[in-house]
Design an enzyme around this catalytic site. Structure first.
Site, PDB file in Angstrom:
ATOM      1  N   ASN A  58       0.863  -1.181   0.000  1.00 26.10           N
ATOM      2  CA  ASN A  58       0.000   0.000   0.000  1.00 26.10           C
ATOM      3  C   ASN A  58       0.899   1.229   0.000  1.00 26.10           C
ATOM      4  OD1 ASN A  58      -1.813   2.052   0.480  1.00 26.10           O
ATOM      5  ND2 ASN A  58      -2.264   1.447   2.592  1.00 26.10           N
ATOM      6  N   TRP A  59       1.037   1.829  -1.166  1.00 25.51           N
ATOM      7  CA  TRP A  59       1.941   2.980  -1.272  1.00 25.51           C
ATOM      8  C   TRP A  59       1.366   4.231  -0.609  1.00 25.51           C
ATOM      9  CZ3 TRP A  59       4.781   3.434  -6.675  1.00 25.51           C
ATOM     10  CH2 TRP A  59       5.732   2.410  -6.773  1.00 25.51           C
ATOM     11  N   LYS A  60       0.076   4.241  -0.316  1.00 22.61           N
ATOM     12  CA  LYS A  60      -0.572   5.461   0.202  1.00 22.61           C
ATOM     13  C   LYS A  60      -0.278   6.615  -0.760  1.00 22.61           C
ATOM     14  CE  LYS A  60      -0.153   3.468   4.747  1.00 22.61           C
ATOM     15  NZ  LYS A  60      -0.185   3.637   6.173  1.00 22.61           N
ATOM     16  N   HIS A  80      -9.714   1.538   4.728  1.00 19.00           N
ATOM     17  CA  HIS A  80      -8.435   1.687   5.424  1.00 19.00           C
ATOM     18  C   HIS A  80      -8.640   2.671   6.583  1.00 19.00           C
ATOM     19  CE1 HIS A  80      -4.341   2.848   6.331  1.00 19.00           C
ATOM     20  NE2 HIS A  80      -3.953   1.736   5.723  1.00 19.00           N
ATOM     21  N   GLU A 119      -6.999   5.065   7.589  1.00 22.33           N
ATOM     22  CA  GLU A 119      -6.783   6.476   7.225  1.00 22.33           C
ATOM     23  C   GLU A 119      -8.019   7.047   6.533  1.00 22.33           C
ATOM     24  OE1 GLU A 119      -3.031   5.861   5.260  1.00 22.33           O
ATOM     25  OE2 GLU A 119      -2.193   5.305   7.218  1.00 22.33           O
ATOM     26  N   GLU A 131      -5.772  -4.550  10.601  1.00 17.53           N
ATOM     27  CA  GLU A 131      -4.697  -3.588  10.815  1.00 17.53           C
ATOM     28  C   GLU A 131      -4.961  -2.794  12.090  1.00 17.53           C
ATOM     29  OE1 GLU A 131      -2.616  -2.409   6.920  1.00 17.53           O
ATOM     30  OE2 GLU A 131      -4.421  -1.219   7.047  1.00 17.53           O
ATOM     31  N   GLY A 168       2.235   2.440  10.612  1.00 15.69           N
ATOM     32  CA  GLY A 168       3.201   3.517  10.424  1.00 15.69           C
ATOM     33  C   GLY A 168       3.920   3.928  11.705  1.00 15.69           C
ATOM     34  N   SER A 184       3.052  -2.033  10.328  1.00 14.64           N
ATOM     35  CA  SER A 184       4.507  -2.149  10.513  1.00 14.64           C
ATOM     36  C   SER A 184       5.040  -3.541  10.199  1.00 14.64           C
ATOM     37  CB  SER A 184       4.908  -1.693  11.921  1.00 14.64           C
ATOM     38  OG  SER A 184       4.539  -0.327  12.104  1.00 14.64           O
TER      39      SER A 184
HETATM   40  P1  PGA Z   1       2.585   0.341   7.606  1.00 13.46           P
HETATM   41  O1  PGA Z   1       1.157   0.601   6.937  1.00 13.46           O
HETATM   42  O2  PGA Z   1       3.100  -0.984   7.067  1.00 13.46           O
HETATM   43  O3  PGA Z   1       3.457   1.493   7.160  1.00 13.46           O
HETATM   44  O4  PGA Z   1       2.389   0.296   9.069  1.00 13.46           O
HETATM   45  C1  PGA Z   1       0.244  -0.432   6.738  1.00 13.46           C
HETATM   46  C2  PGA Z   1      -1.031   0.106   6.122  1.00 13.46           C
HETATM   47  O5  PGA Z   1      -1.439   1.221   6.477  1.00 13.46           O
HETATM   48  O6  PGA Z   1      -1.655  -0.555   5.277  1.00 13.46           O
END
Ligand code: PGA
Length: 249
Positions: A9-11, A94, A96, A166, A172, A211
């Site tokens: 997931n590049w965001k 997600h 976010e 998640e 993150g 992470s």
């Molecule tokens: P992360 O993000 O691996 O940087 O913790 C995971 C995600 O948000 O899908």
């Protein structure tokens, strides 16, 4: 048997140059044949990513979508457009999106349905905040998010959904759930799915995200109910992402 899925997931990160770099890096290696790999890139990179990874087994996906099929929705992108640009997967819900863009369970459900209607595989993201975990509400929050979608789908569609657990506090932050913590929630989700039917519980793929890195992936992926990973930060470096894909084989 559930085929492991490693999804990057590049965001809102990356560039066309990074897309090309990934194309070169993945063309030069053989991925485990029993592992599926997908890269969720920003909308503008979808076609380029499909081309750059065209000679590899990596598929591409998007990070969100509109719940509407078309119309006067300035700035939105429909499921059919994503398919047109080569996407096979799309993240939905997600944390976010839920936290920063106010997507609630009803909006998440509408997006899952929109994805399924265009033959995209939705990766439904669920997870608790630190506050919810500390209040011992992890299971009720996570299962509630799963229920909000699965209850409203028919039997044929439920099996087409991938779930990514998640924990919000692990995204993150460098703070990964321990394999035992992750496995416990995955087992609870699978247990919940068996209320619909055992074939569904045995068939739905459950990814862990938060992470996940090259040095902790193997241990997480060795848990019986963890069928893959949703990888944010570590999916932006080709070597790191490749190492995670290799450890799933
Ligand atoms: P992360 O993000 O691996 O940087 O913790 C995971 C995600 O948000 O899908």
């Amino acid at each position: 048997m559930r085929m492991p899925l490693i999804a990057g997931n590049w965001k809102m990160n990356g560039s066309l140059a990074l897309v090309e770099e990934f194309g070169r890096a993945f063309a030069g290696v053989s991925l485990p044949v029993n592992v599926e790999v997908a890269l969720m890139v920003p909308f503008p990179f979808l076609e380029a990513a499909g081309r750059a990874l065209g000679e590899t087994s990596v598929t591409v996906g998007a990070q969100t979508l509109s719940d509407q099929p078309s119309g006067a929705f300035t700035g939105e992108v429909s499921a059919a457009m994503l398919r047109d640009c080569g996407a096979r997967y799309v993240l939905v819900g997600h944390s976010e999106r839920r936290i920063l863009f106010g997507e609630d369970d009803a909006m998440v459900l509408a997006r899952v349905k929109a994805a399924l209607a265009e033959q995209l595989t939705p990766v439904l993201c669920v997870g608790e905040t630190l506050e919810e975990r500390e209040a011992e509400r992890t299971e009720s929050v996570v299962l509630g998010q799963v229920e909000a979608v699965f209850d409203a789908l028919d039997e044929a569609d439920r099996i087409r959904v991938v779930i990514a657990y998640e924990p919000v506090w692990a995204i993150g932050t460098g703070r990964t759930a321990s394999p035992e913590q992750a496995q416990a929630v995955h087992a609870a989700i699978r247990g919940y799915l068996s209320r619909y039917d055992d074939a569904l519980a045995g068939g739905v793929r459950l990814l862990y995200g938060g992470s996940m890195k090259a040095d902790n992936a193997a241990e997480l992926l060795s848990q019986p109910d963890i069928d893959g990973g949703l990888v944010g930060g570590a999916s932006l470096k080709a070597d790191d992402f490749l190492a995670i894909c290799q450890s799933a084989g």
